[in-house]
Design a protein around this motif. Structure first.
Motif, short mmCIF file in Angstrom:
data_model
loop_
_atom_site.label_atom_id
_atom_site.label_comp_id
_atom_site.label_asym_id
_atom_site.label_seq_id
_atom_site.Cartn_x
_atom_site.Cartn_y
_atom_site.Cartn_z
N UNK A 1 43.25 66.09 44.20
CA UNK A 1 42.46 64.85 44.25
C UNK A 1 42.98 63.85 43.23
N UNK A 2 43.29 64.32 42.04
CA UNK A 2 43.83 63.44 41.00
C UNK A 2 45.20 62.89 41.41
N UNK A 3 46.02 63.74 42.03
CA UNK A 3 47.33 63.28 42.49
C UNK A 3 47.21 62.20 43.56
N UNK A 4 46.26 62.38 44.48
CA UNK A 4 46.04 61.38 45.53
C UNK A 4 45.56 60.06 44.92
N UNK A 5 44.63 60.15 43.97
CA UNK A 5 44.13 58.94 43.30
C UNK A 5 45.24 58.22 42.55
N UNK A 6 46.07 58.99 41.86
CA UNK A 6 47.21 58.38 41.15
C UNK A 6 48.16 57.72 42.12
N UNK A 7 48.42 58.39 43.25
CA UNK A 7 49.29 57.79 44.26
C UNK A 7 48.70 56.52 44.84
N UNK A 8 47.40 56.56 45.15
CA UNK A 8 46.72 55.38 45.70
C UNK A 8 46.77 54.21 44.73
N UNK A 9 46.46 54.47 43.47
CA UNK A 9 46.49 53.41 42.45
C UNK A 9 47.90 52.85 42.30
N UNK A 10 48.90 53.72 42.36
CA UNK A 10 50.29 53.27 42.22
C UNK A 10 50.69 52.34 43.35
N UNK A 11 50.31 52.69 44.59
CA UNK A 11 50.65 51.83 45.74
C UNK A 11 49.90 50.51 45.68
N UNK A 12 48.64 50.55 45.26
CA UNK A 12 47.86 49.32 45.13
C UNK A 12 48.47 48.41 44.07
N UNK A 13 48.84 48.98 42.93
CA UNK A 13 49.44 48.19 41.85
C UNK A 13 50.79 47.61 42.28
N UNK A 14 51.55 48.38 43.05
CA UNK A 14 52.83 47.88 43.55
C UNK A 14 52.61 46.70 44.49
N UNK A 15 51.60 46.81 45.34
CA UNK A 15 51.28 45.71 46.26
C UNK A 15 50.84 44.46 45.50
N UNK A 16 49.98 44.65 44.50
CA UNK A 16 49.52 43.51 43.69
C UNK A 16 50.70 42.86 42.97
N UNK A 17 51.62 43.67 42.46
CA UNK A 17 52.80 43.14 41.78
C UNK A 17 53.65 42.30 42.72
N UNK A 18 53.83 42.79 43.94
CA UNK A 18 54.60 42.02 44.93
C UNK A 18 53.90 40.71 45.27
N UNK A 19 52.57 40.75 45.36
CA UNK A 19 51.82 39.53 45.65
C UNK A 19 51.98 38.50 44.54
N UNK A 20 52.08 38.97 43.29
CA UNK A 20 52.28 38.07 42.17
C UNK A 20 53.70 37.52 42.14
N UNK A 21 54.67 38.39 42.40
CA UNK A 21 56.07 37.97 42.36
C UNK A 21 56.43 37.10 43.56
N UNK A 22 55.97 37.51 44.75
CA UNK A 22 56.30 36.80 45.98
C UNK A 22 55.10 36.00 46.48
N UNK A 23 54.55 35.17 45.61
CA UNK A 23 53.35 34.42 45.98
C UNK A 23 53.61 33.42 47.11
N UNK A 24 54.88 33.07 47.34
CA UNK A 24 55.21 32.12 48.40
C UNK A 24 55.17 32.76 49.78
N UNK A 25 55.12 34.11 49.82
CA UNK A 25 55.08 34.82 51.09
C UNK A 25 53.66 35.27 51.39
N UNK A 26 53.42 35.60 52.66
CA UNK A 26 52.08 36.02 53.08
C UNK A 26 51.79 37.44 52.61
N UNK A 27 50.52 37.85 52.76
CA UNK A 27 50.11 39.18 52.32
C UNK A 27 50.83 40.28 53.12
N UNK A 28 51.05 40.03 54.41
CA UNK A 28 51.71 41.05 55.22
C UNK A 28 53.14 41.29 54.76
N UNK A 29 53.81 40.24 54.32
CA UNK A 29 55.18 40.39 53.80
C UNK A 29 55.21 41.40 52.65
N UNK A 30 54.27 41.23 51.72
CA UNK A 30 54.23 42.11 50.55
C UNK A 30 53.76 43.52 50.91
#
Length: 264
Positions: A24-53
């Motif tokens: 359960x902890x591994x899944x939560x860590x994985x989920x948080x990691x993917x969410x943080x990666x998505x948020x990072x892409x949204x910040x870096x690639x703000x000129x692109x749409x959400x689907x792009x990121x």
């Protein structure tokens, strides 16, 4: 004596609890990691749409999980075609938890933005249930890991195809190569090799019936995708053939075309 028995029971209870909590902890860590990666892409690639990121995250997951599952299945072992239903290994559990975190993220994203149809949502639901089962049952991770490899090996080409279309570079030689590799890999791995894996799963006495049923359902979804992909491949091939035929006809009779213009 009673104290020793109580200590042993407590030790066993703590061990079982730790084995339940760790995934359960591994899944939560994985989920948080993917969410943080998505948020990072949204910040870096703000000129692109959400689907792009989001598709960037899917591309990274596809490449990473193919490499990890290939190592687990082909190098670390055991071999999925001969050891279906065998006990889970630590490495198998870690790979499954990482992928489960991604599928939960992507499922939530697709539902929130309403970008996918029933077939893709069914695929994600079966993937989540299919990964949860071996984690709960503590066996059959070997064949589920192989299914993830077969399912995700085509994913990078699917994402690259989308990026090419959004960038206006799809109708090029590169776009044709990506489409060809995607179709060949899908048919060869997900349908061909996947069919062989399903046969080994159904013929083995070790996997539980529910695991076999989940494998058959996943393979049925792959065939539904294959029918859609086959129609697309036929339409594109026919369109390319028509263009080639028109160009060949004009190149064989250039003078006739010129006389026709002069006569008119």
């Amino acid at each position: 004596m009673a104290c020793l028995i109580d200590a042993k029971i407590n030790s066993n209870g703590s061990k079982i609890l730790a084995e339940m909590v760790a995934p359960i902890l591994l899944v939560l860590c994985g989920l948080i990691s993917w969410v943080l990666l998505y948020i990072s892409f949204c910040q870096i690639n703000s000129q692109y749409c959400y689907e792009w990121n989001c598709r960037l995250v899917s591309l990274i997951h596809g490449i990473l999980i193919v490499l990890l599952s290939a190592y687990v299945g082909f190098i670390d072992g055991p071999w999925p075609f001969t050891h279906a239903g065998s006990p889970n290994t630590e490495l198998q559990i870690q790979v499954l938890c990482l992928s489960l975190g991604y599928f939960i993220f992507d499922m939530c994203w697709c539902i929130y933005f309403q970008t996918e149809g029933l077939l893709m949502l069914s695929h994600h639901s079966l993937s989540i249930l299919g990964i949860v089962m071996p984690l709960v049952l503590e066996h059959s991770a070997v064949e589920v890991n192989a299914v993830i490899f077969g399912s995700e090996v085509t994913n990078p080409f699917l994402q690259i195809r989308w990026f090419l279309r959004e960038s206006g570079c799809y109708h090029t030689v590169l776009g044709d190569v990506v489409d060809l590799l995607f179709v060949l890999l899908f048919f060869g791995v997900r349908i061909g090799v996947g069919g062989r894996l399903l046969y080994c799963e159904l013929s083995s006495p070790l996997p539980l019936p529910i695991v076999k049923l989940a494998g058959a359902a996943m393979y049925a979804v792959s065939w539904m995708f294959m029918l859609s992909i086959g129609r697309f491949a036929w339409r594109k091939s026919y369109y390319k053939y028509k263009i080639w035929r028109e160009r060949s006809r004009h190149s064989l009779h250039p003078q006739n075309n010129g006389h026709t213009k002069k006569a008119s």
